[in-house]
Design an enzyme around this catalytic site. Structure first.
Site, PDB file in Angstrom:
ATOM      1  N   ASP A 296      -8.881  -1.635  -7.985  1.00 30.32           N
ATOM      2  CA  ASP A 296      -8.185  -1.877  -6.721  1.00 30.32           C
ATOM      3  C   ASP A 296      -7.730  -3.327  -6.588  1.00 30.32           C
ATOM      4  O   ASP A 296      -6.747  -3.610  -5.893  1.00 30.32           O
ATOM      5  CB  ASP A 296      -9.102  -1.491  -5.557  1.00 30.32           C
TER       6      ASP A 296
ATOM      7  N   HIS B 200       0.845  -1.199   0.000  1.00 28.49           N
ATOM      8  CA  HIS B 200       0.000   0.000   0.000  1.00 28.49           C
ATOM      9  C   HIS B 200       0.879   1.247   0.000  1.00 28.49           C
ATOM     10  O   HIS B 200       1.049   1.915   1.021  1.00 28.49           O
ATOM     11  CB  HIS B 200      -0.947  -0.010   1.201  1.00 28.49           C
TER      12      HIS B 200
END
Length: 557
Positions: A416, A266
């Site tokens: 995503d 991330h």
């Protein structure tokens, strides 16, 4: 000068081969408020985060005094009328917050988004914001993990409170001075040859095989800023919304800076990868023909900022360690709410939308929240069920703003978790990175005698096992419906081909994997983490779609 409603109209700008309508020549936005977009009927509200905006945290008295002095200076005429209008939200912040506390809070003490996606915060419509500098990084040393008590000691509470106050003071002082945080490497320091290769890659950014890792190296770690500036130019958004290039670059620099580079997964490269995937999805003919400039703006912005300031651990970890964010958002969509409010904070600090009418900028903030909150993996089945019902009933009407917004949510969810749909070489890199981040969390939990979260035990959860479960329960069901929506689509066909090949390859690797990975992962295990890992396999004979995916965009000699 065209009326402001044209900013919201579908087909209001043109990009090469985008399928959007003719370009609209837009001048400076007029002072009058825009027409509020009408949300048509939709089976599921775009987002619901009731209880997600606690207003319990107050600014220290010193910051209030500084802001009061600043407002007094502004009232004395130190700033021009144009700037004064742009700063309305900060001038009346204290009074509006007091109104929110009385009028815009639920019985449980929180504000929330209504079913139509608008923020319910009382008369003022204030949305409190966050930045990474507002809170300390996660430090498990402050937690007392004794099996008997498991509570934070009072001395530690005082230490954390002092740290929070000091960091908020520093952040507010920087804001009041109007200073830009120093961003090392914000300028490209590479020679012309490398920058030329980065520019060549951008010419093929619509290809599905785009290598974001190579692009990040060629841009000296500025892949997100470079990509977003390029896409804003491609779509003509800078001209259309009359954006200030200095403010835009400052905002994008903030977003890129507020991703943690120490996170294996991330980080800003993941954000750039999701943004590139979102661009490919926005070019799908069924979407591109109906999207307005605002839709494109929201889709790209949400993709770039959807994981900003991600701490590298998941929501259950924040809850069981009693992190302040878990308390702030009452254990609901904790990370997604923080990503959203951080994004709003950066929008306001940079002043990117300060020239727009107040209700237009507020609507943009709220719709960004709706998109970012949709990436909460715990709501996967909810979105998937609604998406499947719309496709079965054939009642999606993209002329309606609400239906276009819903499809932007679905597109962002696909972007995503699209890693398993890319070629094997890229997909495996992402899979290794996300599992490394999981394992780091598991090591922390083991070190501090916490229950190890699902998928985080390196001794029991192998990378192939995690990937097979993720593909089976999350990725494949979602992309099967996406393929139904985009049919006929060369991009979707290519993605499903990669997905099935990667799934078979992970199954083969699982059988030959030496660590223990005998237990199967259930959907609840997968939901415990925000996905975004997976893999892919090359297929030299498979046709590569153009203008919306596939191609040799990443093969730079």
């Amino acid at each position: 000068m065209p009326v402001l409603e044209e900013l919201w109209a579908p087909g209001g700008l043109r990009m090469p081969d985008s399928g959007l309508g003719d370009r609209v020549e837009v001048g400076v936005c007029p002072d009058e408020a825009p027409r509020t977009p009408v949300w048509g009927p939709l089976k599921m509200p775009p987002v619901s985060c009731r209880g997600g905006l606690s207003l319990a945290l107050e600014l220290p008295a010193l910051i209030r005094q500084l802001r009061a002095a600043w407002r007094a200076r502004r009232g004395a005429g130190t700033l021009g009328p144009e700037r004064s209008q742009a700063g309305t939200w900060s001038e009346t912040e204290k009074e509006e917050i007091e109104e929110v506390k009385h009028d815009g809070i639920d019985e449980d003490g929180s504000a929330h988004l209504e079913a139509d996606g608008t923020l319910n915060t009382g008369h003022a419509g204030v949305l409190l914001v966050e930045r990474r500098g507002s809170y300390p990084l996660i430090d498990l040393r402050i937690f007392k993990t004794s099996a008997l008590q498991g509570e934070v000691e009072s001395s530690t509470r005082r230490k954390v409170k002092r740290q929070l106050s000091f960091q908020r003071y520093c952040h507010a002082s920087r804001l009041l001075r109007g200073l830009m945080p120093h961003t090392p490497g914000s300028l490209h320091l590479l020679d012309d040859d490398y920058l030329g290769q980065a520019a060549h890659m951008l010419s093929k950014v619509s290809t599905w095989n785009f290598d974001i890792f190579l692009f990040d190296r060629l841009t000296n770690g500025n892949s997100l800023v470079t990509l977003m500036c390029h896409l804003f130019n491609v779509y003509g958004l800078i001209h259309h919304f009359q954006l200030d290039m200095v403010k835009l670059h400052r905002f994008l620099g903030m977003v890129q800076e507020d991703y943690h580079s120490q996170n294996p997964y991330h980080n800003a490269v993941h954000a750039a990868d999701v943004t590139q995937a979102m661009y490919c999805y926005l070019k799908e003919p069924k979407l591109a023909e109906q999207l307005s400039p605002l839709d494109v703006f929201l889709g790209l912005m949400a993709a770039a900022a959807h994981d900003v300031d991600h701490p590298g651990v998941n929501q259950p970890f924040l809850i069981k360690t009693r992190h302040h964010l878990a308390s702030l958002y009452q254990n609901r969509s904790v990370l997604e709410s923080h990503h959203w409010r951080s994004t709003v904070g950066m929008l306001r600090e940079s002043g990117l939308l300060s020239h727009l009418p107040a209700d237009m900028s507020q609507d943009i903030e709220q719709q960004l929240g709706s998109l970012i909150l949709a990436t909460d993996i715990s709501r996967q089945n909810e979105f998937l069920t609604t998406f499947r019902e719309h496709l079965d009933n054939q009642d999606l009407d993209l002329q309606l703003a609400s239906h276009r917004h819903f499809m932007l949510q679905i597109a962002l969810k696909c972007a995503d978790v699209c890693n398993p749909c890319r070629v094997w070489e890229l997909s495996k890199k992402w899979s290794d990175r996300v599992c490394e981040e999981f394992y780091r969390q598991g090591d922390l939990e083991r070190k501090f005698d916490l229950e190890i979260s699902p998928l985080c035990d390196q001794q029991a959860d192998s990378v192939p096992a995690i990937q097979i479960g993720f593909i089976s329960y999350i990725v494949e069901p979602l992309f099967e419906e996406w393929q139904r929506f985009t049919e006929p689509s060369l991009l979707s066909h290519a993605m499903m081909g990669h997905l099935h090949k990667n799934q078979a390859r992970w199954s083969l690797l699982r059988h030959t994997h030496t660590p223990t990975d005998t237990h199967a992962h259930t959907p609840s295990d997968i939901h415990a983490h925000t996905p975004a890992d997976t893999n892919k396999q090359p297929d030299a004979e498979e046709p590569q779609p153009e203008g919306g995916g596939g191609g040799e965009g990443e093969d730079i000699p």
